[in-house]
Design an enzyme around this catalytic site. Structure first.
Site, PDB file in Angstrom:
ATOM      1  CE1 TYR A  53      -4.568  -1.171  -0.270  1.00 49.59           C
ATOM      2  CE2 TYR A  53      -3.751  -2.036   1.469  1.00 49.59           C
ATOM      3  CZ  TYR A  53      -4.631  -1.492   0.269  1.00 49.59           C
ATOM      4  OH  TYR A  53      -6.142  -2.879   0.137  1.00 49.59           O
ATOM      5  CD  GLU A 140      11.890   6.451 -12.393  1.00 49.30           C
ATOM      6  OE1 GLU A 140      11.093   5.347 -13.404  1.00 49.30           O
ATOM      7  OE2 GLU A 140      10.899   6.546 -11.718  1.00 49.30           O
ATOM      8  N   PRO A 190       3.000  25.173 -12.906  1.00 50.41           N
ATOM      9  CG  PRO A 190       1.272  23.971 -12.106  1.00 50.41           C
ATOM     10  CD  PRO A 190       1.932  24.952 -12.983  1.00 50.41           C
ATOM     11  CB  CYS A 379       3.643 -16.402  -3.997  1.00 57.95           C
ATOM     12  SG  CYS A 379       5.109 -16.903  -2.833  1.00 57.95           S
ATOM     13  N   GLY A 381      -1.204 -17.686  -3.114  1.00 59.26           N
ATOM     14  CA  GLY A 381      -2.470 -18.554  -3.466  1.00 59.26           C
ATOM     15  C   GLY A 381      -1.747 -20.365  -3.927  1.00 59.26           C
ATOM     16  CG  HIS A 505       6.260 -14.779  -7.152  1.00 61.48           C
ATOM     17  ND1 HIS A 505       5.026 -13.587  -6.418  1.00 61.48           N
ATOM     18  CD2 HIS A 505       6.842 -14.850  -5.984  1.00 61.48           C
ATOM     19  CE1 HIS A 505       4.690 -13.766  -4.940  1.00 61.48           C
ATOM     20  NE2 HIS A 505       5.669 -14.364  -4.541  1.00 61.48           N
ATOM     21  CD  GLU A 507       3.491 -12.574  -9.910  1.00 57.96           C
ATOM     22  OE1 GLU A 507       4.088 -13.766 -10.400  1.00 57.96           O
ATOM     23  OE2 GLU A 507       3.603 -12.296  -8.751  1.00 57.96           O
TER      24      GLU A 507
HETATM   25  N1  GLN Z   1       3.799 -15.265   2.959  1.00 57.68           N
HETATM   26  C1  GLN Z   1       4.224 -16.265   1.743  1.00 57.68           C
HETATM   27  C2  GLN Z   1       5.252 -17.242   2.449  1.00 57.68           C
HETATM   28  O1  GLN Z   1       6.369 -15.946   2.679  1.00 57.68           O
HETATM   29  C3  GLN Z   1       3.591 -16.192   0.808  1.00 57.68           C
HETATM   30  C4  GLN Z   1       4.538 -14.953   0.405  1.00 57.68           C
HETATM   31  C5  GLN Z   1       4.211 -14.964  -0.627  1.00 57.68           C
HETATM   32  O2  GLN Z   1       3.556 -15.022  -1.682  1.00 57.68           O
HETATM   33  N2  GLN Z   1       5.629 -13.782  -2.507  1.00 57.68           N
HETATM   34  O3  GLN Z   1       5.776 -17.783   2.241  1.00 57.68           O
END
Ligand code: GLN
Length: 534
Positions: A53, A140, A190, A379, A381, A505, A507
């Site tokens: 966040y 940057e 500005p 992960c 998920g 991951h 992605e």
């Molecule tokens: N919290 C979980 C872990 O530490 C999954 C981490 C995540 O999804 N990046 O294994």
């Protein structure tokens, strides 16, 4: 060394990262080798300890460095892999200087921001320039000109600019051009003020990129040119991208940004060739069908928290010529009993931390399993789908991850052994690219078309080896494992068209012309699901 520094004025969140990436893309498309550095003026050593966040997703590099999401944009636009050196934070700089001081390397001296901190910043930039062998290094600077914390960086860049001399460096300032009245007049004040601020630090911009809802008018460009002392052809319009951030390089191409930079830096690139990029865009613009994919998470109110997933879906969208409508679902809303998944053709549960929303994720995984809806768990998920399977198929009603319920009788997800004695939380997860061995005859094996892959990780928990056999005996097969064979990396369900999870991951390595294989598999199955349920 040719340097392009990108600063930001007026407000944060102007899309400096996209500006940097797009300018780099243009230069790369002229046959030049480019790399980029992101300067993050915060005191944190890296982005790993920040909540999504705060700054959006924490992006992970091959070498395991946890960084700001802009590094992800550079990797995707340039199709290169970056490393820890490409991210400079105040935390890294000060830590290095203080350690040096303790070793006695500044013996007898008073250690000061100028020259010691600024020298360390310059040293880091030069190191990237040398090791990358890039023709052009883009830098940057995070934050907004005038912020106290970015001062040492701007001072270092001013010095470096002088050392390099005219013709070897360029300062590009990105600003906001607001429209406040009903007549639609574009306000340049500005921009004038923020350029004044930049000049007070000894930096005169060579180019100004004006962010505005609509293209800058001729009058606006001329006014900025006059007041800020920049040639009118170096005042660039950056209106909001209509469909995708990937169109920004083409907007800059139309305004001949590359030609101006080439002239200014005295480089002789080849003719600009964005043809592949444009082909990618045109497939994105003219999809042949559409599907609805749910993302069930807990940070859904700040989409940047899942930026790499959004990007991975954009890449798949072009590859499969399909419009992907992402339906954002707060996992807690599923817990409260709402059925929000009725109209979706595929479900993704991304990674995450903390117990909030986990029961909703488990319900979503169950719904996908029972209704044979294409499902991808990543992960956390992945872990929650294993918990769901253990609860409802193995009948271990109390099954859980010890991250959320340390005393559960059925700890199907447990802390990795090497994590047990770790005290410091910064940079101590299992991070970065790790080898994964796939079963050839599996969904993952077919999608990757490989038996050995390297994907990026960021976790502390894993499938508890004690439960593997039982889980597999009931039909959830682990088709990807680490080198030791004991750490589970991918699962698939036997009697389901696409029910896949990965501890890694995918992605993070998704690229416009080379999309994440698992997101690709999910969407492909979602299309099939949609067509068979008409
Ligand atoms: N919290 C979980 C872990 O530490 C999954 C981490 C995540 O999804 N990046 O294994």
């Amino acid at each position: 060394m040719k340097l392009i520094v990108i600063t930001g004025g007026v407000i944060s969140g102007l899309g400096k990262g996209i500006t940097t990436s797009s300018i780099g893309k243009l230069l790369q498309s002229k046959g030049l080798k480019v790399t980029a550095i992101k300067i993050d003026p915060y005191i944190n050593y890296d982005a790993g300890t920040m909540n999504p966040y705060q700054h959006g997703e924490v992006f992970v590099l091959d070498d395991g460095t946890e960084v700001d999401l802009d590094l992800g944009n550079y990797e995707r636009f340039f199709d290169i892999s970056l490393s820890t050196e490409n991210n400079i934070t105040t935390g890294k700089v000060y830590k290095a200087v203080i350690e040096k001081e303790r070793r006695g390397e500044y013996l007898g001296k008073t250690v000061q921001i100028i020259p010691h901190i600024t020298d360390e910043i310059k040293r880091r930039i030069k190191k990237v320039a040398n090791t990358s062998n890039a023709d052009v290094v883009l830098i940057e600077v995070g934050g907004t000109v005038g912020d106290i914390e970015s001062m040492p960086f701007l001072e270092a860049l001013r010095q470096l600019g002088r050392e390099l001399g005219e013709g070897n460096r360029m300062f590009i300032h990105t600003t906001l051009v607001p429209i406040v009245d009903a007549v639609g007049e574009q306000k340049t004040k500005p921009t004038q003020h923020s350029v004044k601020e930049l000049r007070a630090l000894g930096i005169q911009p060579d180019m100004i990129v004006g962010r505005c809802k609509v293209p800058l008018t001729k009058e606006t460009k001329e006014k900025i040119s006059d007041f800020c002392d920049v040639p009118v052809e170096a005042v660039i319009s950056a209106p909001d991208a209509k469909r995708t951030i990937y169109e920004v390089p083409t907007m800059f191409e139309e305004q001949k940004v590359d030609e101006y930079i080439e002239k200014k830096l005295g480089i002789d690139g080849k003719k600009l060739d964005l043809s592949q990029w444009k082909e990618y865009l045109s497939k994105l613009y003219y999809p042949k069908e559409e599907v609805n994919i749910a993302i069930v998470g807990k940070y859904v109110h700040l989409k940047d928290s899942y930026l790499s997933h959004i990007e991975a879906f954009t890449h798949v969208s072009s590859a499969l010529e399909v419009k992907i409508n992402i339906k954002w679902i707060d996992a807690e809303d599923i817990e409260s009993g709402k059925n929000l998944l009725e109209d979706v053709h595929g479900i993704l549960i991304p990674g995450g931390f903390g117990v909030r929303g986990t029961e909703g994720k488990i319900l979503a995984a169950k719904y996908a399993r029972e209704n044979k809806i294409p499902f991808l768990g990543i992960c956390l998920g992945f872990q929650m789908a294993v918990v769901e399977f253990s609860r409802n198929v193995l009948n271990y009603k109390e099954a859980n991850s010890t991250e959320f319920y340390p005393d559960t009788k059925y700890p199907v997800i447990d802390l990795m052994p090497e994590q047990k004695d770790i005290k410091n939380l910064g940079g101590s997860m299992r991070l970065g690219a790790q080898k994964v061995i796939l079963k050839k005859e599996s969904m993952a094996g077919r999608l990757y078309n490989a038996e050995i892959i390297y994907e990026r990780h960021r976790h502390r928990y894993e499938v508890n080896p004690k439960f593997i056999k039982e889980i597999e005996d009931h039909g959830m097969i682990f088709t990807g494992v680490d080198e030791s064979g004991t750490r589970m990396e991918v699962f698939e369900l036997k009697d389901h068209p696409f029910y896949v999870g990965s501890q890694f991951h995918p992605e993070f390595k998704s690229r416009p012309l080379n999309p994440s294989r698992l997101h690709y598999g999910l969407v492909k199955s979602a299309i099939e699901y949609k067509n068979s349920h008409k």
